[in-house]
Scaffold this active site. Structure first.
Site, short mmCIF file in Angstrom:
data_model
loop_
_atom_site.label_atom_id
_atom_site.label_comp_id
_atom_site.label_asym_id
_atom_site.label_seq_id
_atom_site.Cartn_x
_atom_site.Cartn_y
_atom_site.Cartn_z
N THR A 442 0.83 -1.20 0.00
CA THR A 442 0.00 0.00 0.00
C THR A 442 0.86 1.25 0.00
O THR A 442 2.01 1.25 0.49
CB THR A 442 -0.90 0.02 1.26
OG1 THR A 442 -1.57 1.28 1.36
CG2 THR A 442 -0.09 -0.19 2.53
N TYR A 485 -2.29 0.07 10.61
CA TYR A 485 -2.41 -0.52 9.27
C TYR A 485 -1.13 -0.29 8.46
O TYR A 485 -0.58 -1.21 7.84
CB TYR A 485 -3.61 0.08 8.54
CG TYR A 485 -3.68 -0.29 7.08
CD1 TYR A 485 -4.07 -1.57 6.70
CD2 TYR A 485 -3.34 0.63 6.09
CE1 TYR A 485 -4.13 -1.92 5.36
CE2 TYR A 485 -3.39 0.29 4.75
CZ TYR A 485 -3.79 -0.98 4.38
OH TYR A 485 -3.84 -1.34 3.07
#
Length: 669
Positions: A442, A485
């Site tokens: 990501t 995250y």
């Protein structure tokens, strides 16, 4: 599904748990459960506040379910061993208490269970009653009186199952005065059952044969069975539920609805065995596991449909493509691409995300037996090993994908993203096949980019740096993990690169920006382009965190699939490297720009509600994809406006939204 057998749950409610009880009961009702078994502790009733607690609790339960109270636990003050597991000094006291319970609460139930697991030392101290004479006299009197007063008596089930004990109860005449005999069994969960468990058919058959010898009218009830998800194998829990429901017993009570709260001690002691704390269909925070979600979505029929998905037939006999998270948005599109080219594909997924089972159904409908569903969780290394052993290429897309979830549940986020990735890498290394591993990372590994100076325009932010404005954020940008995250994905990102250097695993990383397109079931936390469209088409309000001027480069899933396939096909060139994957400067859009485009498609401006910025939100992120273009000769092909219209068309076609003539014209504009 017509003809499905009714089922029940076991749930222990502890004195004072008013709020927890009020949370659980609507969830239980939504599951479709007809029966509920709970305990009515004799010891707790006689403690301070006991009558008031049960005066409140039992009516709450009885008005919603067919209630089975299990009356057990001797008050220590009258117990022969000074504990709740001891026989009362005066055996008649138990029958008197049962009589009192029937008088005070009997209108809320028609059956009553007499004791729990009487061959378990923690429930009945049989060392002081080795021939169970005291137990039979105590429970026999209570059962006789309950039957006399019009209630059905249920004999508490032994655990582990002991046919000799049941036969002894028959010899003593106890089976003559009960209407049902309980059975407890937790196949696959407790070590104590491994050596003695012979299967449902064997043990229920044994029990039926013994009971028929003494009382042919007595029914067999599975009063307690379950499966612990301590290894995160939620699919297996759902399978075990169906197996237990199909057992030829008149009732089945599943233990339990919710996990035991982590701060509560079980009988053996606080965290004596982690398995005790994962037996629920819902976790201790109230998050539905697969079993609960399927029951609430479509009842037993839905659970049966999902758990009937066959195991892969080709494992051990072929070299298929493996996609973890293959039922997800990107995974299902990637799988479809390979399947359309004639490859066999293993879909390794725990189908925990709502909607992904629809993607799996879509794939199997289109490609039949070349799709091999493998329902497992990447946190369970033992379970996923067979899938990894045979794969010729592995795309690791399974993940916890929401920043907000990581803030609320950082441990779970770490276990899925970091440990789950390590499990994949170790599984590949141990298999010795050296199959390429392409990891979905990501752009959050670059952090919040707070050092980038921004110019605020009317509908977007643009960077002061001309280079960043022209090309985007490159892979040379230092990593700066932000939010749990970002940390968990960043750790995984680095492990994938290091396994290429240290162990020679052929692996590469694609750091994705915002991917969107068909088969995306977007939420507020993840998949925002689809989420915006779905809300707008439904005429529902859209929540914007921040001012809506934040900029992202969006990439259609068709182009993302092309990049993933290119990375695997050129693994010799890209192994050990990380690449940014996004739409690039040509597809850089602000949230406001996307909302305006959605308004042009639907014919009305979306309703918007604004909330404060969230931790880790980037004002600007646009991928510099020049390195990927150079190494793979890859280029995004679908412009963001074309892509959003394509997604809208898919939503119109699949989600039941009406498409009038004006909207059709806008779609083709």
């Amino acid at each position: 599904m017509k003809g499905e057998k009714d089922f029940g749950f076991v749930e222990w409610f502890r004195p004072g748990e008013y709020e927890r009880t009020e949370q659980i009961l609507p969830e239980l009702q939504a599951s479709g459960a007809r029966y509920l078994r709970t305990h009515l502790s004799w010891a707790e009733y006689l403690a301070e506040g006991g009558p008031e607690w049960f005066d409140w609790l039992l009516p709450q339960l009885g008005e919603r379910f067919e209630l089975l109270p299990c009356i057990h636990y001797t008050p220590p003050s009258i117990s022969r061993n000074g504990k709740t597991s001891g026989a009362p000094k005066r055996l008649q006291d138990y029958a008197d208490f049962v009589d009192h319970v029937l008088t005070r609460y009997g209108r809320h139930f028609r059956e009553v269970e007499l004791w729990n697991e009487p061959n378990n030392l923690l429930d009945w101290d049989w060392r002081q009653d080795q021939d169970f004479q005291l137990f039979c006299e105590m429970v026999g009197a209570a059962a006789y009186w309950a039957q006399k007063r019009g209630w059905k008596a249920v004999l508490g089930g032994p655990s582990p199952f002991d046919p000799y004990w049941v036969d002894l109860m028959g010899q003593r005449g106890l089976l003559d005065v009960v209407s049902a005999v309980g059975f407890h069994g937790f196949p696959g969960t407790w070590d104590s059952e491994e050596g003695s468990w012979g299967g449902w058919e064997l043990h229920i058959g044994e029990l039926r044969e013994i009971v028929d010898r003494y009382n042919r009218n007595a029914e067999i009830w599975i009063t307690e069975t379950g499966y612990s998800t301590w290894r995160n194998d939620e699919v297996e829990q759902a399978r075990r539920f169906i197996e237990a429901l199909d057992v030829p017993a008149e009732r089945m009570y599943w233990y339990s609805w919710r996990d035991v709260p982590h701060d509560v001690a079980v009988q053996e002691g606080h965290w004596f065995d982690a398995r005790h704390y994962h037996l629920g269909a819902v976790d201790n925070m109230g998050n539905a596991k697969l079993l609960a979600r399927l029951l609430q979505d479509g009842g037993v029929g839905r659970v049966r449909e999902v758990t009937n998905i066959p195991a892969p037939a080709r494992i051990g006999r072929a070299a298929p493509i493996l996609i973890t998270g293959g039922s997800g948005f990107i995974g299902s599109n990637l799988a479809d691409s390979y399947l359309a080219d004639g490859h066999d594909v293993i879909i390794l997924d725990n189908i925990s995300r709502p909607g992904v089972d629809q993607n799996l159904h879509w794939l199997t409908e289109r490609h039949k037996d070349r799709v091999h569903p493998f329902l497992a969780d990447i946190r369970d290394m033992h379970a996923i090993q067979p899938a990894l052993r045979d794969a010729k290429a592995i795309f690791h897309l399974a993940a916890q994908t929401a920043v907000t979830t990581s803030l609320e549940q950082p441990f779970d986020d770490f276990e899925v993203n970091a440990r789950g990735t390590l499990n994949i890498l170790e599984g590949v290394r141990r298999a010795g096949r050296n199959a390429p591993v392409i990891f979905a990372s990501t752009n959050k590994v670059y952090g919040a980019l707070g050092d980038l100076e921004m110019i605020e325009l009317e509908d977007r932010y643009v960077p002061v740096s001309k280079s960043v404005h022209r090309h985007g954020i490159s892979e040379a940008r230092p990593l700066e993990f932000c939010t749990p995250y970002g940390c968990s994905k960043g750790v995984a990102d680095q492990y994938v690169l290091d396994y290429a250097k240290t162990f020679g695993v052929q692996s590469a990383v694609l750091r994705m920006s915002c991917v969107y397109g068909p088969r995306q079931f977007g939420t507020e936390d993840q998949g925002w382009v689809a989420h915006f469209l779905i809300r707008a088409l439904a005429g529902e309000e859209i929540t914007i965190f921040g001012d809506g001027k934040q900029v992202r480069d969006v990439l259609h899933v068709h182009d993302a699939v092309s990049a993933y396939r290119g990375a695997a096909e050129n693994i010799g060139r890209v192994s050990g490297k990380a690449f940014n994957l996004g739409g690039g400067p040509a597809n850089a859009v602000s949230l406001q720009m996307v909302l305006h485009e959605i308004g042009s498609i639907t014919g009305q401006e979306p309703q918007v509600r604004r909330e404060p910025w969230r931790p880790g939100d980037q004002h600007y992120f646009v991928s510099d994809t020049r390195l990927l273009q150079k190494e793979l000769r890859w280029q995004s092909e679908i412009t963001w406006r074309e892509g959003i219209r394509d997604l809208a068309q898919w939503l119109y076609d699949t989600r039941g939204f009406e498409l009038n003539d004006k909207k059709k014209k806008r779609m083709s504009a």
